[in-house]
Design a protein around this motif. Structure first.
Motif, PDB file in Angstrom:
ATOM      1  N   LEU A  78       0.739  -1.262   0.162  1.00 12.74           N
ATOM      2  CA  LEU A  78       0.047   0.107   0.123  1.00 12.74           C
ATOM      3  C   LEU A  78       0.785   1.072  -0.010  1.00 12.74           C
ATOM      4  CD1 LEU A  78      -2.859   1.416   0.176  1.00 12.74           C
ATOM      5  CD2 LEU A  78      -2.547   1.207   2.847  1.00 12.74           C
ATOM      6  N   TYR A  79       0.736   2.042  -0.962  1.00 14.90           N
ATOM      7  CA  TYR A  79       1.424   3.470  -1.109  1.00 14.90           C
ATOM      8  C   TYR A  79       0.668   4.441  -0.731  1.00 14.90           C
ATOM      9  CZ  TYR A  79       3.628   7.660  -2.699  1.00 14.90           C
ATOM     10  OH  TYR A  79       4.151   8.814  -2.856  1.00 14.90           O
ATOM     11  N   GLU A  80       0.727   5.070   0.260  1.00 18.72           N
ATOM     12  CA  GLU A  80      -0.198   6.067   1.047  1.00 18.72           C
ATOM     13  C   GLU A  80       0.298   7.522   0.577  1.00 18.72           C
ATOM     14  OE1 GLU A  80      -1.514   4.422   4.942  1.00 18.72           O
ATOM     15  OE2 GLU A  80       0.234   4.410   4.939  1.00 18.72           O
ATOM     16  N   ASN A  81       0.689   7.648  -0.685  1.00 22.50           N
ATOM     17  CA  ASN A  81       0.706   8.968  -1.412  1.00 22.50           C
ATOM     18  C   ASN A  81       1.952   9.927  -0.520  1.00 22.50           C
ATOM     19  OD1 ASN A  81      -0.993   8.195  -3.204  1.00 22.50           O
ATOM     20  ND2 ASN A  81      -2.517   8.836  -2.067  1.00 22.50           N
ATOM     21  N   GLN A  82       2.772   9.160   0.137  1.00 19.37           N
ATOM     22  CA  GLN A  82       3.926  10.018   1.023  1.00 19.37           C
ATOM     23  C   GLN A  82       5.286   9.377   0.585  1.00 19.37           C
ATOM     24  OE1 GLN A  82       2.711  10.003   5.022  1.00 19.37           O
ATOM     25  NE2 GLN A  82       1.189  11.561   4.536  1.00 19.37           N
ATOM     26  N   GLY A  83       6.046  10.220   0.144  1.00 16.18           N
ATOM     27  CA  GLY A  83       7.533   9.839  -0.073  1.00 16.18           C
ATOM     28  C   GLY A  83       7.559   9.267  -1.393  1.00 16.18           C
ATOM     29  N   ASP A  84       8.651   8.577  -1.546  1.00 16.45           N
ATOM     30  CA  ASP A  84       9.144   8.037  -2.798  1.00 16.45           C
ATOM     31  C   ASP A  84       8.356   6.790  -3.228  1.00 16.45           C
ATOM     32  OD1 ASP A  84      10.348   7.152  -5.146  1.00 16.45           O
ATOM     33  OD2 ASP A  84      12.379   6.938  -4.324  1.00 16.45           O
ATOM     34  N   PRO A  85       7.576   6.712  -4.127  1.00 19.20           N
ATOM     35  CA  PRO A  85       6.839   5.324  -4.495  1.00 19.20           C
ATOM     36  C   PRO A  85       7.670   4.330  -5.077  1.00 19.20           C
ATOM     37  CG  PRO A  85       6.615   6.839  -6.356  1.00 19.20           C
ATOM     38  CD  PRO A  85       7.364   7.839  -5.222  1.00 19.20           C
ATOM     39  N   LEU A  86       8.959   4.578  -5.489  1.00 18.25           N
ATOM     40  CA  LEU A  86       9.858   3.310  -5.774  1.00 18.25           C
ATOM     41  C   LEU A  86      10.086   2.246  -4.956  1.00 18.25           C
ATOM     42  CD1 LEU A  86      11.484   2.437  -8.306  1.00 18.25           C
ATOM     43  CD2 LEU A  86      13.259   3.724  -7.469  1.00 18.25           C
ATOM     44  N   PRO A  87      10.398   2.516  -3.608  1.00 18.89           N
ATOM     45  CA  PRO A  87      10.398   1.118  -2.905  1.00 18.89           C
ATOM     46  C   PRO A  87       9.310   0.466  -2.768  1.00 18.89           C
ATOM     47  CG  PRO A  87      11.462   3.272  -1.884  1.00 18.89           C
ATOM     48  CD  PRO A  87      10.523   3.691  -3.114  1.00 18.89           C
ATOM     49  N   PHE A  88       8.116   1.127  -3.040  1.00 18.31           N
ATOM     50  CA  PHE A  88       6.725   0.417  -2.769  1.00 18.31           C
ATOM     51  C   PHE A  88       6.617  -0.585  -3.835  1.00 18.31           C
ATOM     52  CE2 PHE A  88       6.444   3.856   0.172  1.00 18.31           C
ATOM     53  CZ  PHE A  88       5.771   3.578   1.228  1.00 18.31           C
ATOM     54  N   ALA A  89       6.790   0.096  -5.012  1.00 20.43           N
ATOM     55  CA  ALA A  89       6.804  -0.655  -6.203  1.00 20.43           C
ATOM     56  C   ALA A  89       7.738  -1.770  -6.288  1.00 20.43           C
ATOM     57  CB  ALA A  89       7.090   0.363  -7.493  1.00 20.43           C
ATOM     58  N   GLN A  90       8.950  -1.658  -5.870  1.00 23.19           N
ATOM     59  CA  GLN A  90       9.795  -2.746  -5.887  1.00 23.19           C
ATOM     60  C   GLN A  90       9.576  -3.807  -4.920  1.00 23.19           C
ATOM     61  OE1 GLN A  90      13.371  -0.265  -4.720  1.00 23.19           O
ATOM     62  NE2 GLN A  90      14.108  -0.103  -6.812  1.00 23.19           N
ATOM     63  N   LEU A  91       8.965  -3.585  -3.743  1.00 21.01           N
ATOM     64  CA  LEU A  91       8.432  -4.519  -2.807  1.00 21.01           C
ATOM     65  C   LEU A  91       7.409  -5.214  -3.457  1.00 21.01           C
ATOM     66  CD1 LEU A  91       8.858  -5.828  -0.092  1.00 21.01           C
ATOM     67  CD2 LEU A  91       7.242  -4.054   0.682  1.00 21.01           C
ATOM     68  N   ALA A  92       6.468  -4.590  -4.023  1.00 21.27           N
ATOM     69  CA  ALA A  92       5.546  -5.290  -4.816  1.00 21.27           C
ATOM     70  C   ALA A  92       5.768  -6.311  -5.650  1.00 21.27           C
ATOM     71  CB  ALA A  92       4.251  -4.199  -5.295  1.00 21.27           C
ATOM     72  N   GLU A  93       6.832  -5.848  -6.645  1.00 20.09           N
ATOM     73  CA  GLU A  93       7.398  -6.756  -7.655  1.00 20.09           C
ATOM     74  C   GLU A  93       8.222  -7.924  -6.979  1.00 20.09           C
ATOM     75  OE1 GLU A  93      10.325  -6.304 -11.402  1.00 20.09           O
ATOM     76  OE2 GLU A  93      10.043  -4.893 -10.326  1.00 20.09           O
ATOM     77  N   GLN A  94       8.872  -7.808  -5.769  1.00 19.67           N
ATOM     78  CA  GLN A  94       9.754  -8.766  -5.123  1.00 19.67           C
ATOM     79  C   GLN A  94       8.701  -9.867  -4.535  1.00 19.67           C
ATOM     80  OE1 GLN A  94      12.301  -7.002  -1.936  1.00 19.67           O
ATOM     81  NE2 GLN A  94      11.717  -8.703  -0.635  1.00 19.67           N
ATOM     82  N   LEU A  95       7.685  -9.426  -3.953  1.00 21.11           N
ATOM     83  CA  LEU A  95       6.692 -10.362  -3.563  1.00 21.11           C
ATOM     84  C   LEU A  95       5.617 -10.652  -4.461  1.00 21.11           C
ATOM     85  CD1 LEU A  95       5.911  -8.643  -0.066  1.00 21.11           C
ATOM     86  CD2 LEU A  95       7.587 -10.298  -0.499  1.00 21.11           C
ATOM     87  N   ALA A  96       5.743 -10.179  -5.756  1.00 18.14           N
ATOM     88  CA  ALA A  96       4.556 -10.751  -6.579  1.00 18.14           C
ATOM     89  C   ALA A  96       3.129 -10.396  -6.269  1.00 18.14           C
ATOM     90  CB  ALA A  96       4.913 -12.041  -7.290  1.00 18.14           C
ATOM     91  N   VAL A  97       3.053  -9.363  -5.561  1.00 20.93           N
ATOM     92  CA  VAL A  97       1.810  -8.917  -5.050  1.00 20.93           C
ATOM     93  C   VAL A  97       1.401  -7.458  -5.756  1.00 20.93           C
ATOM     94  CG1 VAL A  97       2.036 -10.045  -2.815  1.00 20.93           C
ATOM     95  CG2 VAL A  97       2.437  -7.754  -2.812  1.00 20.93           C
ATOM     96  N   PRO A  98       0.038  -7.296  -5.518  1.00 21.19           N
ATOM     97  CA  PRO A  98      -0.455  -5.704  -6.341  1.00 21.19           C
ATOM     98  C   PRO A  98       0.247  -4.512  -5.459  1.00 21.19           C
ATOM     99  CG  PRO A  98      -2.079  -7.297  -6.084  1.00 21.19           C
ATOM    100  CD  PRO A  98      -1.126  -8.057  -5.263  1.00 21.19           C
ATOM    101  N   LEU A  99      -0.100  -3.560  -6.088  1.00 22.58           N
ATOM    102  CA  LEU A  99       0.594  -2.398  -5.416  1.00 22.58           C
ATOM    103  C   LEU A  99      -0.742  -1.579  -5.629  1.00 22.58           C
ATOM    104  CD1 LEU A  99       2.591  -0.269  -4.236  1.00 22.58           C
ATOM    105  CD2 LEU A  99       2.924   0.516  -6.813  1.00 22.58           C
ATOM    106  N   ARG A 100      -1.276  -1.122  -4.352  1.00 24.30           N
ATOM    107  CA  ARG A 100      -2.447  -0.230  -4.207  1.00 24.30           C
ATOM    108  C   ARG A 100      -2.144   0.893  -3.683  1.00 24.30           C
ATOM    109  NH1 ARG A 100      -5.701  -3.783  -7.026  1.00 24.30           N
ATOM    110  NH2 ARG A 100      -5.656  -5.849  -6.014  1.00 24.30           N
ATOM    111  N   THR A 101      -3.004   2.030  -4.004  1.00 20.48           N
ATOM    112  CA  THR A 101      -2.711   3.372  -3.686  1.00 20.48           C
ATOM    113  C   THR A 101      -4.098   3.732  -2.883  1.00 20.48           C
ATOM    114  OG1 THR A 101      -3.498   4.704  -5.603  1.00 20.48           O
ATOM    115  CG2 THR A 101      -1.294   3.855  -5.342  1.00 20.48           C
ATOM    116  N   THR A 102      -3.875   4.604  -1.918  1.00 17.98           N
ATOM    117  CA  THR A 102      -5.265   5.124  -1.100  1.00 17.98           C
ATOM    118  C   THR A 102      -5.964   5.946  -2.003  1.00 17.98           C
ATOM    119  OG1 THR A 102      -3.764   6.740  -0.372  1.00 17.98           O
ATOM    120  CG2 THR A 102      -4.092   4.814   1.078  1.00 17.98           C
ATOM    121  N   GLU A 103      -5.379   6.313  -3.242  1.00 18.32           N
ATOM    122  CA  GLU A 103      -6.393   7.201  -4.077  1.00 18.32           C
ATOM    123  C   GLU A 103      -7.623   6.558  -4.797  1.00 18.32           C
ATOM    124  OE1 GLU A 103      -3.362   8.146  -6.872  1.00 18.32           O
ATOM    125  OE2 GLU A 103      -2.920   9.912  -6.108  1.00 18.32           O
TER     126      GLU A 103
END
Length: 260
Positions: free
Chosen positions: A14-39
Motif C-alpha cells: 500500500l502506497y499512501e501517497n507519501q514519499g518516494d513510491p519506488l520502494p513500494f513498487a519494488q517491494l510489490a514486484e519482489q513479493l509478486a503482489v499488487p501495488l495499491r494506493t489510497t487514491e
C-alpha cells in the motif's frame, strides 16, 4: 497446473501517497503482489493485509490497522528483558540454549522476538525465514537494529538473515552451529484463544501451520553441532516423537532440549 502464489488475494503493498513510491513498487514486484494506493476508493476491498512504510518502519496492516498503527518487527527489548549488551544469560531460554553455546541458528525466525533476545544475550546468531513477506519485515527490522545508537557505539553487526526453506539452508551451512533453535507453529489447543497475540494470529492466517516441522526437526538434529532447542506450547507433544534430554518451562510454554 501451476500452484497459486501463497499471497494471491491476501496481501498487497500500500502506497499512501507519501514519499518516494519506488520502494513500494519494488517491494510489490519482489513479493509478486499488487501495488495499491489510497487514491483508489475501493483499494481495501481487494486484500486482507497490506505492507506499507509508516513511522520509519515497514509495517503489516489489516483492516483494523489501516487508519493507524501496524505490526512491525520490534527491535526493542520485551518487558522484563535487560537493555544492556550482552544481557545476562538467565531465564528458561538461556538455560535451554546452554552456557557453553556460542553460535545459534534460528531456523524459524518469524517476527524475530526470540532471535533478537538471543542476539542481545551475546550469542552469534544466524536467522532463517522461509516466508518472503516475513523476511521483508525482518530485513527492515534488522536494518533499523544495525542503525541503533547502541549498536553503532559498540560496533556490532546485526544478525544475518537467510531467506528460503530452512531444511535446505541448514544442510548447506559451511559449519555446524552449536545450537539450532526451532519455534514452529503448532495447531492451537482451542479454536480461539483470547490470549493469542494479534501478531501470531495474523502469522497463522497468512502462513498456516508448519506441516513439515518434524522434517525440519530431523534436519536440525542432523546438522547441529551440539543441540537442538524446540519452543513449544506446554500442551504439545515433543517434536519428532523423541523424548527431550531436558526441558525448561516458561509461562504456558516450554523449551525442549535435544542433545546430539
Amino acid at each position: 497446473m501451476t500452484t497459486p502464489h501463497p499471497y494471491t488475494g491476501k496481501v498487497a503493498v500500500l502506497y499512501e501517497n507519501q514519499g518516494d513510491p519506488l520502494p513500494f513498487a519494488q517491494l510489490a514486484e519482489q513479493l509478486a503482489v499488487p501495488l495499491r494506493t489510497t487514491e483508489a476508493a475501493d483499494f481495501s476491498q481487494h486484500e486482507a493485509f497490506f505492507l506499507s512504510w509508516r513511522d520509519g518502519c515497514l509495517k503489516l496492516l489489516d483492516h483494523e490497522l489501516l487508519k493507524k498503527g501496524g505490526m512491525t518487527v520490534d527491535i526493542e527489548p520485551r518487558q522484563g528483558e535487560q537493555r544492556s549488551w550482552p544481557a545476562p544469560k538467565d531465564g528458561a531460554l538461556a538455560k535451554a540454549l546452554g552456557r557453553k553455546t556460542k553460535t545459534v541458528v534460528d531456523a524459524t525466525t518469524g517476527w524475530g522476538q526470540d532471535s533478537l533476545h538471543i542476539f542481545r544475550m551475546g550469542y552469534e546468531l544466524l536467522c532463517i525465514e522461509r516466508s518472503p513477506l516475513m523476511a521483508a519485515l525482518l530485513a527492515d527490522g534488522l536494518q533499523r537494529l544495525a542503525q541503533a545508537d547502541w549498536m553503532q557505539r559498540l560496533q556490532l553487526q546485526a544478525p544475518r538473515l537467510l531467506v528460503g526453506n530452512a531444511i535446505e539452508l541448514l544442510a548447506a551451512l559451511p559449519e555446524p552451529p552449536d545450537c539450532i533453535y526451532l519455534d514452529p507453529m503448532f495447531p492451537p489447543k482451542r479454536k480461539k484463544s483470547a490470549l493469542a497475540k494479534k501478531s501470531m494470529v495474523v502469522l497463522r492466517d497468512l502462513l498456516g501451520d508448519d506441516e513439515d516441522k518434524d522434517a525440519l526437526f530431523a534436519a536440525a538434529m542432523q546438522v547441529t553441532g551440539k543441540r537442538v532447542v524446540v519452543k513449544c506450547p506446554d500442551y504439545a507433544e515433543p517434536l519428532g516423537g523423541v523424548k527431550p534430554n531436558d526441558s525448561f518451562h516458561g509461562k504456558l510454554l516450554r523449551y525442549d532440549v535435544f542433545l546430539k
